[in-house]
Enzyme design. Sequence first.
Site, PDB file in Angstrom:
ATOM      1  N   GLU A  45      19.670 -26.939  33.266  1.00 55.88           N
ATOM      2  CA  GLU A  45      20.149 -25.598  32.957  1.00 55.88           C
ATOM      3  C   GLU A  45      20.676 -25.517  31.518  1.00 55.88           C
ATOM      4  O   GLU A  45      20.760 -24.437  30.937  1.00 55.88           O
ATOM      5  CB  GLU A  45      21.272 -25.277  33.941  1.00 55.88           C
TER       6      GLU A  45
ATOM      7  N   ARG B 168      22.343 -20.231  40.175  1.00 53.35           N
ATOM      8  CA  ARG B 168      21.046 -20.807  40.551  1.00 53.35           C
ATOM      9  C   ARG B 168      20.396 -20.137  41.749  1.00 53.35           C
ATOM     10  O   ARG B 168      19.172 -20.025  41.806  1.00 53.35           O
ATOM     11  CB  ARG B 168      21.248 -22.284  40.853  1.00 53.35           C
TER      12      ARG B 168
ATOM     13  N   ARG C 124      26.513 -23.831  44.457  1.00 53.69           N
ATOM     14  CA  ARG C 124      27.261 -24.546  43.419  1.00 53.69           C
ATOM     15  C   ARG C 124      26.903 -24.036  42.031  1.00 53.69           C
ATOM     16  O   ARG C 124      25.725 -23.783  41.751  1.00 53.69           O
ATOM     17  CB  ARG C 124      26.916 -26.040  43.493  1.00 53.69           C
TER      18      ARG C 124
ATOM     19  N   GLN D 222      20.662 -26.228  47.693  1.00 49.91           N
ATOM     20  CA  GLN D 222      20.454 -25.603  46.383  1.00 49.91           C
ATOM     21  C   GLN D 222      19.062 -25.875  45.830  1.00 49.91           C
ATOM     22  O   GLN D 222      18.645 -27.027  45.718  1.00 49.91           O
ATOM     23  CB  GLN D 222      21.483 -26.107  45.381  1.00 49.91           C
TER      24      GLN D 222
ATOM     25  N   PHE E  67      26.851 -22.314  30.604  1.00 47.67           N
ATOM     26  CA  PHE E  67      26.124 -22.726  31.799  1.00 47.67           C
ATOM     27  C   PHE E  67      26.099 -21.560  32.783  1.00 47.67           C
ATOM     28  O   PHE E  67      26.956 -20.690  32.744  1.00 47.67           O
ATOM     29  CB  PHE E  67      26.812 -23.946  32.445  1.00 47.67           C
TER      30      PHE E  67
ATOM     31  N   LEU F 222      13.804 -32.349  37.033  1.00 43.67           N
ATOM     32  CA  LEU F 222      14.670 -31.302  36.525  1.00 43.67           C
ATOM     33  C   LEU F 222      14.488 -31.028  35.042  1.00 43.67           C
ATOM     34  O   LEU F 222      14.438 -31.950  34.238  1.00 43.67           O
ATOM     35  CB  LEU F 222      16.119 -31.714  36.760  1.00 43.67           C
TER      36      LEU F 222
ATOM     37  N   GLU G 189      28.714 -35.790  46.258  1.00 39.83           N
ATOM     38  CA  GLU G 189      27.730 -34.875  46.853  1.00 39.83           C
ATOM     39  C   GLU G 189      27.624 -35.046  48.361  1.00 39.83           C
ATOM     40  O   GLU G 189      27.289 -34.097  49.071  1.00 39.83           O
ATOM     41  CB  GLU G 189      26.366 -35.068  46.175  1.00 39.83           C
TER      42      GLU G 189
ATOM     43  N   HIS H  31      17.132 -25.590  42.425  1.00 41.13           N
ATOM     44  CA  HIS H  31      17.347 -25.391  40.992  1.00 41.13           C
ATOM     45  C   HIS H  31      16.170 -24.585  40.457  1.00 41.13           C
ATOM     46  O   HIS H  31      15.024 -24.886  40.778  1.00 41.13           O
ATOM     47  CB  HIS H  31      17.430 -26.753  40.298  1.00 41.13           C
TER      48      HIS H  31
ATOM     49  N   HIS I 117      17.537 -29.393  44.795  1.00 48.18           N
ATOM     50  CA  HIS I 117      18.371 -30.047  43.794  1.00 48.18           C
ATOM     51  C   HIS I 117      19.679 -30.585  44.331  1.00 48.18           C
ATOM     52  O   HIS I 117      20.122 -31.662  43.940  1.00 48.18           O
ATOM     53  CB  HIS I 117      18.655 -29.033  42.685  1.00 48.18           C
TER      54      HIS I 117
END
Length: 575
Positions: free
Chosen positions: A246, A277, A389, A231, A118, A243, A378, A233, A348
């Site tokens: 990833e 990211r 993150r 963030q 990742f 999404l 979150e 993505h 994201h």
Amino acid sequence: MLEHDVIIVGGGLAGCRAALEIKQTNPKLDVALIAKTHPLRSHSVAAQGGMAATLKNVDPEDNWEAHAFDTVKGSDYLADQDAVEILTREAPDVVIELEHMGVLFSRLPDGRIAQRAFGGHSHRRTCYAADKTGHAILHELVNNLRHNGVRIYEEWYVMQLILEAGQAKGVVMFHILESQLQVARAKAVMFATGGYGRVYNTTSNDFASTGDGLSMSAVAGVPLQDMEFVQFHPTGLYPVGVLISEAVRGEGAYLINSQGERFMVNYAPKQMELAPRDITSRAITRELRAGRGVNLDGSAGGPFVYLDLRHMGKEKIMSRVPFCWEEAHRLVGIDAVNEPMPVRPTVHYSMGGIPVNTDGQVRSSSEGLIEGFFAAGESACVSVHGANRLGSNSLLECIVYGKRTGAAIARYVEKRQLPDVDEQNYLGAAHRKIQALLNQSGNLRINQLRQAFQDNMTQHCGVFRTEESMREGLNQLQQLQQQYQQIYLDDKGSSWNTELIEALELSNLMVVGEIIITAALNRQESRGAHCREDYPNRDDANFLKHTLAFYSPAGIDLQYRPVSITMFEPKERKY
Ligand SMILES: Cc1cc2nc3c(=O)[nH]c(=O)nc-3n(C[C@H](O)[C@H](O)[C@H](O)COP(=O)(O)OP(=O)(O)OC[C@H]3O[C@@H](n4cnc5c(N)ncnc54)[C@H](O)[C@@H]3O)c2cc1C
């Protein structure tokens, strides 16, 4: 008035994991879990790629210290390192616990839990259930809630946090089905209300991710921490924004521009597509700005780049990331086995949130704590993600800190009494608020105002930011806030009035948006996801600190808190 020992708002991974821990620590405690959706419809259910933990099943030389370092480096050194240590040390045990609960993780041929690569992680350590990891975990947790006797209030919308004299006492809640108002008091209240993706016009988040918990806390006088860090993505499917995990790049997919080039070589030559990211989203945005994006007819200069899976082969695509294949097929008619997917950055994740200590208790200031108030997941900021993150660290945070917060609450409520709450006062105020919205006779539809607000945030406080643009954004936002009085509700009914809920959510979105821009304006540096074109460098001398934003309708007051640095001294971030 409803009464419980503990009230948890939020039925995602963080809220469910906490509820379970409380019941398992002390089965006598009366725990209520309230959610505006059915718990299984919490955004956690959509989590795809996985959950990081150094099980060492694939990379035996991995260890928690490496995971901690990757997390702190990924955070651009803003994460609190004591909190990161807990996160990464406890990760392997919480994954095994989930597996014992019945979560069906994907396997290696020898039967052990599989782990994949990742972004920003130096080893293959992300555990997964194909690309439906959140689904697998949340279903098991919700099943266990019922076995353990947690009282579930589903499709109840919490409208207000009752906080008096530094103590959280309960909530005001509204039953969406029949428009019934209730006040509930408790010895401890926990918020696990998730993110705020709907502040922006293109997001991977679900429609319920409207930052309610953040806004209710801010309005009650609780500071919000590090809200400038939003963030993006890198791979939202164009044009819908949903999404594409990833995990797809973790399994080997390429990012390609209109010239057929794997452009990440120019931005992160070592990590390539698996850079963190923030870096990858900026890289894509720069390619688009330079005219190397792609149009739907394949010509250059368009609004997206390609995510190319073709070299991975059908078998791998269908076994490791079948859901992502299906999304592209269903939503934009692309067969990723044979064609590249159109992608661009999409909002994201919220790095900031309600500031908490490592027991999940909410901070009232740099030093103080609020009695009876806890948060995790979150909506909280503990802060393990700092300014950016890493993928697969959020599910982990929900489980590690959901569990810890549950344990802390179980201890905390033992010595607490139910607080006094003036029920009629709160019911009256909530009733008047709802009636006022139903009676408003303006001419603006909720959707018009929300769209204008989301476009404003996207245009003025996106991947790249400048003082001038954000000032303009803040001005426009303040004008839009005034137009809230002019929204008009078609539905005056008292059964399943979702238009009313959308109106309440919109006012929360606007509070959150104002805090994001204000905090972003004041941070005159670039760090992680916060990229200032007018201050392109990180400035540790002045800004290696957390922002605390105190909201009031008259304006937002900003203070700062030091970062906990226990293991790794800040250095330049290269990938
Ligand atoms: C598409 C997608 C894929 C992702 N994939 C991954 C991944 O692979 N790995 C990873 O680590 N992270 C991933 N993330 C991030 C991660 O899924 C989330 O950060 C995490 O699941 C949030 O969980 P939560 O428990 O904090 O909140 P959520 O799951 O968002 O739940 C919030 C809960 O609060 C309730 N709520 C909110 N407001 C109110 C209110 N006013 N009244 C009553 N109830 C309310 C909601 O009904 C819901 O039950 C992904 C996120 C998205 C959007």
